[in-house]
Every structure is written in C-alpha cells, then in structure tokens.
Design an enzyme around this catalytic site. Sequence first.
Site, mmCIF file in Angstrom:
data_model
loop_
_atom_site.group_PDB
_atom_site.id
_atom_site.type_symbol
_atom_site.label_atom_id
_atom_site.label_comp_id
_atom_site.label_asym_id
_atom_site.label_seq_id
_atom_site.Cartn_x
_atom_site.Cartn_y
_atom_site.Cartn_z
ATOM 1 N NE ARG A 150 -2.335 -1.205 3.635
ATOM 2 C CZ ARG A 150 -1.853 -0.362 4.540
ATOM 3 N NH1 ARG A 150 -1.938 0.944 4.352
ATOM 4 N NH2 ARG A 150 -1.298 -0.800 5.644
ATOM 5 C CE1 TYR A 156 0.547 -6.139 -2.093
ATOM 6 C CE2 TYR A 156 -0.578 -4.160 -1.366
ATOM 7 C CZ TYR A 156 -0.081 -5.417 -1.098
ATOM 8 O OH TYR A 156 -0.221 -5.945 0.143
ATOM 9 C CE LYS A 199 -6.112 -3.237 4.978
ATOM 10 N NZ LYS A 199 -6.375 -3.700 6.340
ATOM 11 C CG HIS A 202 -7.372 -2.255 10.466
ATOM 12 N ND1 HIS A 202 -6.088 -1.790 10.535
ATOM 13 C CD2 HIS A 202 -7.317 -3.360 9.701
ATOM 14 C CE1 HIS A 202 -5.290 -2.589 9.838
ATOM 15 N NE2 HIS A 202 -6.009 -3.551 9.330
ATOM 16 C CB SER A 212 1.121 -3.919 10.287
ATOM 17 O OG SER A 212 2.028 -2.867 10.393
ATOM 18 C CB CYS A 263 0.604 -6.600 16.717
ATOM 19 S SG CYS A 263 1.522 -5.096 17.048
ATOM 20 C CB THR A 306 -3.435 -13.175 10.404
ATOM 21 O OG1 THR A 306 -3.546 -11.946 9.691
ATOM 22 C CG2 THR A 306 -4.114 -14.265 9.598
ATOM 23 C CG ASP A 359 -7.742 -6.605 7.491
ATOM 24 O OD1 ASP A 359 -6.919 -6.235 8.348
ATOM 25 O OD2 ASP A 359 -7.860 -6.048 6.390
ATOM 26 N NE ARG A 393 -0.090 -8.479 2.262
ATOM 27 C CZ ARG A 393 -0.783 -7.815 3.191
ATOM 28 N NH1 ARG A 393 -1.960 -8.246 3.591
ATOM 29 N NH2 ARG A 393 -0.287 -6.736 3.728
HETATM 30 C C1 OXD Z 1 -3.027 -4.164 6.217
HETATM 31 C C2 OXD Z 1 -3.590 -5.333 5.539
HETATM 32 O O1 OXD Z 1 -2.092 -3.553 5.662
HETATM 33 O O2 OXD Z 1 -4.534 -5.932 6.107
HETATM 34 O O3 OXD Z 1 -3.515 -3.814 7.292
HETATM 35 O O4 OXD Z 1 -3.153 -5.674 4.443
HETATM 36 MN MN MN Z 2 -5.333 -4.888 7.759
#
Ligand code: OXD
Ligand code: MN
Length: 595
Positions: free
Chosen positions: A78, A206, A215, A235, A257, A259, A262, A286, A380
């Site tokens: 991103r 991407y 997002k 989020h 991120s 942490c 998932t 997410d 990913r």
């Molecule tokens: C993020 C994602 O960047 O979920 O938070 O990809």
């Molecule tokens: Mn995310």
Amino acid sequence: MALVGMNMALTGNRDVLDWIDMMAAMTRPAQVVWIDGSESQLKALRTQAVASGELEKLNEEKLPGCYLHRTAPNDVARVEDRTFICCPREEDAGPTNNWMDPDVMYAKLRKLYDGAMQGLTMYVIPYSMGVVGSPFAKYGIELTDSIYVVLNMSIMTRIGQDVMDALGNSDDYVRGLHATAKLDPENRYIVHFPQDDTIMSVNSAYGGNVLLGKKCFALRIASCQGRDEGWMAEHMLILGIENPKGEVFYLAAAFPSACGKTNLAMLIPPEHYKKAGWKVWCVGDDIAWIRVGQDGRLWAMNPEYGFFGVAPGTNVKSNPNALESTRKNTIFTNVAHNLDDNTVWWEGLDKNPPKHAVDWKGNPWDGTVSTEKGAHPNSRFTAPAKNCPCISPEFENPTGVPLSAIVFGGRRAKTAPLVYQSRDWAHGVFVGSAMASETTAAAAGAVGVVRRDPMAMLPFCGYNMGRYWQHWLDMGEKVSKPPLIFNVNWFRTDADGKFIWPGFGENLRVLEWIMKRCEHAVDAVETPIGYLPHPEDIVLEGSGVDTDTLKELLTVDPALWREDAAGVRAFYQKFGDTLPDTLKQELAGLEDRLQ
Ligand code: OXD
Ligand code: MN
C-alpha cells in the site's frame, strides 16, 4: 482474440449504466465485460490469465485451484503517501490524511485515466460487502482492466448477478475505478471521494491499492458512512471463544501491523484448554462493521469473504489454520515459485528453501545459497474464508455476532502490561486513541521508536480522526450494554530484550481472563491505568511461564507511563479543536493518577 467477449449488462439500473458509460468514455477500453460471478466465467478468465502469463497455474495435486502472480517490483505494498481523502473541506480529512481539493484531484485523475484502457477489456465487478440482500450489506461496483483484480475480488468479496439484483435501481453503491495504466509510481494515486461514494485507483496493480472493497471501501469510505449513519467500520479481527460449557463469547480486536492479528484471529488453544473442550472460531481477520443491536449490545460482522494475508512467517506452528486456508483455490502474490514440484515457498514456511526456484522478482533463485529473499516480505495469499478450519458457524450470519469485549494492542517492550481493562467506555476510547507500537529491527529506521496508530486506523480512517474519536464516544452512549474495552501486549521483554510471554495459542489464557471479567466472575486490581488481573486469575498450567514472570508481565511503571502520557499529549496537539473534550479529560485524569 479474448476468450471472454463483450456480454450483456447485468442490470437496467440507469445510474449504474450511465456511470459505466462515462468511465468507459474516459478510459476507452476495447470492450466492457460484466462479471456475473459464475464459475464458468471465472474459469475462462483464469485460462486467459495463464495464457498471457499474468497467472501461473500451480501443482493441481498439491495446491488444487491455486495460482501464482507477481507484481512489478516497484508495486508491492500500500502507498500511504499517495493515498488521498478528497472531501470538500481539508479540515474534514484531518491532520492524519493527505488531502487535495476534489475538483483539482478529479481533473488530475482525468488526465491519467484518459485512454488508459485502450486495447484492453474493462471488467465490471458488482460486489457486496456483507451477505448479499441482508440489511447490513453494502454494495460496490469496481471497474478494472486487470483479470488478477477480478479473480482476487471473487475470493475477497461476494460478487456477481445477485449483487445487481439486490441493488435494483438504487444509486446507493460505491463506485470504484481501477486502471493499471503504466504502473508509474510517480503518478500512482489511491483516492477517495467520500461525498461521492467514489474510489479511484491508478498506476498500481498491488492488492491493497486495487482490491477496492477492502481498505478503500470497507474502511475509508465505510468509516464515513458509519459516521453519517450511526455505525462503525473498524480495522479489527472478530473472534469467538467457546468454553467447555458450549457458551461462545465474541470479541473484536485492533492491532497495528506486525502484532500477530491474523494469528490471534485463528488461534489454536493450548493442549490443556483443547482437552478441556475450549474452541476458538474465526469470524474475521481484518475488518469489522459494528452496529447497535436491538438488545443494547454492539454487533460485529465481517464484510469480507476471504483473507488477504501476509505469507512470510505463516507456518504449521505459527498459524496452521491460515496455512490450511491456502491449500486450495488460493492466489499467491510475490512468493517464491518452487520449480521442482510447482508449488510455492516463503521465508518462515519451513527450514527447507527450494534449490530450483524463481524469486518474487521472477529471477532464478537457489534458496539454499542465496542471501536474497525468495518471497517479498509483504507477499500475500488470497484465500477463501471458507477454507479456514476454524471459520465460525456465524461467518455467514448477516447480523454478525454480539460483542462482549473490544481489545486493543500494540508492541511495547516495557510500558504496557500483558493485559488491563479500561475503567469505562470513555476511558477505553482513550486507550484506543493512544494505541502505539514500538518499531522493531525488522523495519528500516531506529528500533524502539513509539508510533501512534489509534485503533490501528491511522491509514484507514476516511475523515478527521478527532471526530472519529467523538463518534466512538457517541456510539458508547447508544448502547445500554457496551462491550468492555481491554488492552493487551504480547511483547514484553526482559532485561536482555527477550520476550517473556510465549504468545500465539497461549494468548487464550489472557482472553479467558477477559471473558471472566465480562461475566463479572473475577475481581481485578485497580491501578492508575485501569484494572489489572490478580496474578492467580491467569491460568499458567502448561504455559511454561512461572508466577514471578507473570508478576513482571503485570507491572506498571509510573515513570514510563508519565513519559507515555506526554507522548499522547504531544500527539493530541495535532488535532486542535477536533479533539473531544472527553479525551482531554481522560488524559488529564491519567496524568493525575500517575502523580
Ligand atoms: C493491512 C492489511 O495492511 O490488512 O492492514 O493488508
Ligand atoms: Mn489490515
């Protein structure tokens, strides 16, 4: 010749047809193809993408229905510096978003989209965030020139004819235009016009920049819709914990991120808990859309249909459920390609990197000797949520699940204890607004620098964050039984910088305490920062953690907290008048209690 030709529009909706005509007049594709969601059409598109090299078909026996894709090396993540919120007034975007006048931005974008799809197909993807036809679903249409986007959207969202049928003649849908263009990083823009429910993405291919349901819609645009309509787009993962009595308790959790979000969403209970009958169910990994329920509680649903997860580090130990989710019908992006058996590999999958492989950039790669990475650190997998062995039976419940708790967290070496409970809703909102993580050696730059990421929404809040906090405060007023708000920290270290909490599945021990607090089944210790567990209330059996370590995990150092409060005060300065008075009072209250 294209294998999928021009086809009939899936709707007579004038607003939709006029908008598509306008976008096609600007981008000038050779043809327009509606995505109806049928397996036969998706199959034809996969075949076409394999023929053109956009996708590589992986080993059908080992990874049935799976494909590999590589993005351009300059287009792998991103791009926050090129992401804009273009509302009419700059102040409404707030100090944490990039802003440009909408007219100026539309004019700039028009030039970039002009003829960008010449010779290409424009695919029209009708998609739903949430269960199609449910009162909580919201619809979008994404126009794109990329088959990769179509196929990813078909995993990440519910797509096709049903969506157009549910939309009917309404103009209440989010318009998204994506053109790959020249992938020029200097002219890459991810732009949101909340007042027009419009998203425009150009010069990227991407995922996070081009799968516009995620997002862009489900967080940035939806946060504005939630502000206006009285709900929240967050989020957050959503998790169900089932105790041995068969009672399921739901929580939503936000983490910056890196942490382990998932991993927490798909947690495997420790042996001792499994034997006793505990289970953990993943509702979402997410995004959570949170609404006021008729029962005075907040209800959360996952608007997505798949997982767009980071591959590196995912393995049978760290997250077997995520790994299992990727074993069929998955698209891998920017991972290493093992040529020996036509499968995929990434750093942290196992200790046997392939010798005959192609790296994420498309170069020959011998993982046994190369010092270069085989997979990009942000490579990913796009996997159907239904592949997940612990997917919740409530995943398809259109109203979602009632929340007993909201959990915030970050990566803090010393400041935050393993867990604490906020004093009440307003204090919980303060805790979320002050969320922070310390940078690790894994990223470039100084180690241990505190980065504020309120509610893990810093890059995703579609309006002024000061007002977003006020919206959080208001939401608490609307419910008679708000969830209790907690903060966790799995990353406390000892004097040598070693982690002292084992994390992963063992985190269930902390969630159990949270659950007991929600049931008023245990007391807690009142401290200046909130309520902490009595050490004996966290079950340690089988964890390898001793009571002294647990006591250390639960210490609160007032000097460090005074320093942190000063950091929050400095951060709050940015928000000027939009900072809610309640949060000023919460900060002052914390500072007082710390004296
Ligand atoms: C993020 C994602 O960047 O979920 O938070 O990809
Ligand atoms: Mn995310």
